[in-house]
Design an enzyme around this catalytic site. Structure first.
Site, PDB file in Angstrom:
ATOM      1  N   SER A  26      23.394   3.326  22.861  1.00 52.84           N
ATOM      2  CA  SER A  26      22.545   4.132  22.001  1.00 52.84           C
ATOM      3  C   SER A  26      22.070   3.290  20.808  1.00 52.84           C
ATOM      4  O   SER A  26      21.448   2.248  21.018  1.00 52.84           O
ATOM      5  CB  SER A  26      23.297   5.395  21.570  1.00 52.84           C
ATOM      6  N   MET A  27      22.348   3.684  19.565  1.00 51.76           N
ATOM      7  CA  MET A  27      21.959   2.857  18.428  1.00 51.76           C
ATOM      8  C   MET A  27      22.429   1.425  18.595  1.00 51.76           C
ATOM      9  O   MET A  27      21.739   0.465  18.218  1.00 51.76           O
ATOM     10  CB  MET A  27      22.544   3.435  17.132  1.00 51.76           C
TER      11      MET A  27
END
Length: 257
Positions: free
Chosen positions: A101-102
């Site tokens: 994700s991030m």
């Protein structure tokens, strides 16, 4: 890949990395970057699925766990610069980067810095549950109230979200979650985006509500090589919690290819 001769630091000397467990002479290292609001604990069971000569190094963002008293980092350049500097003593062995994700965007920016500033090209860049940076669609959640922020996170999947139901933990964890969302939602890659010389493999849960498949496929535009692959797994944004063994086995296959 260029391999400068350096002596690895210990975990005590390097607060940015938790090595699971430290290997005296690994043939390669897998560096793992957590998601927004996440921490190095996400990867603590992965070494059980790794060959004995592959060392895992999980990135420890400030503002959580052992670094709870430290201020969170709220901009991408500062975070990627710090992680890159922390990795320099570990470049005596080939490494690959995995971001969830991030963490995918942080891993990408770190790969660029290793290549452009230090002449080191990671063996492979693994990205997971994240659209390519130039195709990401910010949600503005960091500007919302606490309840809306938590609700937005829960829409992605239920993994780990129960901690926000415990008032004492909610108070401790929300600042890091909000800081991470501020970082990733304000992040703007270079325009045009800079490709890396590292091959890229993208990973995606088939029911991930936070990622459009075409936007994930756009990671192919960010490698100079023709070596790009997309791997999909049953599950939502946090598919890796249920597919850990399968995912790590695929990482090793690609790492050794």
């Amino acid at each position: 890949m260029t391999r400068p001769t350096r002596t690895p630091t210990t975990e005590r000397e390097n607060p940015w990395l938790r090595r699971h467990p430290p290997r005296s002479a690994p043939r390669a290292r897998l560096v793992c970057f957590p998601h927004a609001g996440g921490n190095a604990q996400l990867f603590h069971t992965w070494p059980a699925h790794l060959p004995d000569d592959v060392e895992l190094a999980a990135v420890r963002y400030p503002g959580r766990q052992e670094r709870l008293a430290e201020p969170c980092v709220e901009d991408m350049a500062t975070l990627a610069d710090a992680v890159t500097a922390a990795l320099l003593p570990l470049l005596d062995r080939p490494l690959a980067l995995f971001g969830h994700s991030m963490g995918s965007s942080v891993a990408y920016e770190t790969a660029l810095r290793l290549e452009e500033r230090h002449g080191v090209v990671p063996r492979r860049l693994f990205v997971s549950a994240r659209s390519a940076p130039h195709r990401a669609r910010p949600t503005g959640l960091h500007l919302r109230g606490d309840d809306e922020l938590v609700t937005g996170v829960r829409r992605l999947g239920s993994f780990g979200s129960e901690v926000y139901d415990i008032p004492e933990l909610r108070e401790l964890l929300l600042p890091a979650l909000r800081a991470d969302y501020r970082l990733i939602e304000n992040y703007r890659p270079a325009s045009p985006p800079r490709p890396t010389r590292a091959p890229i493999t993208a990973h995606l849960g088939t029911d991930d509500p936070g990622c459009d498949r075409d936007d994930v496929l756009a990671w192919a535009e960010l490698t100079h090589t023709a070596d790009f692959a997309l791997r999909t797994y049953p599950g939502d944004h946090f598919y890796l919690a249920q597919r850990e063994a399968e995912l790590v086995a695929d990482l090793i296959k690609d790492l050794e290819a």
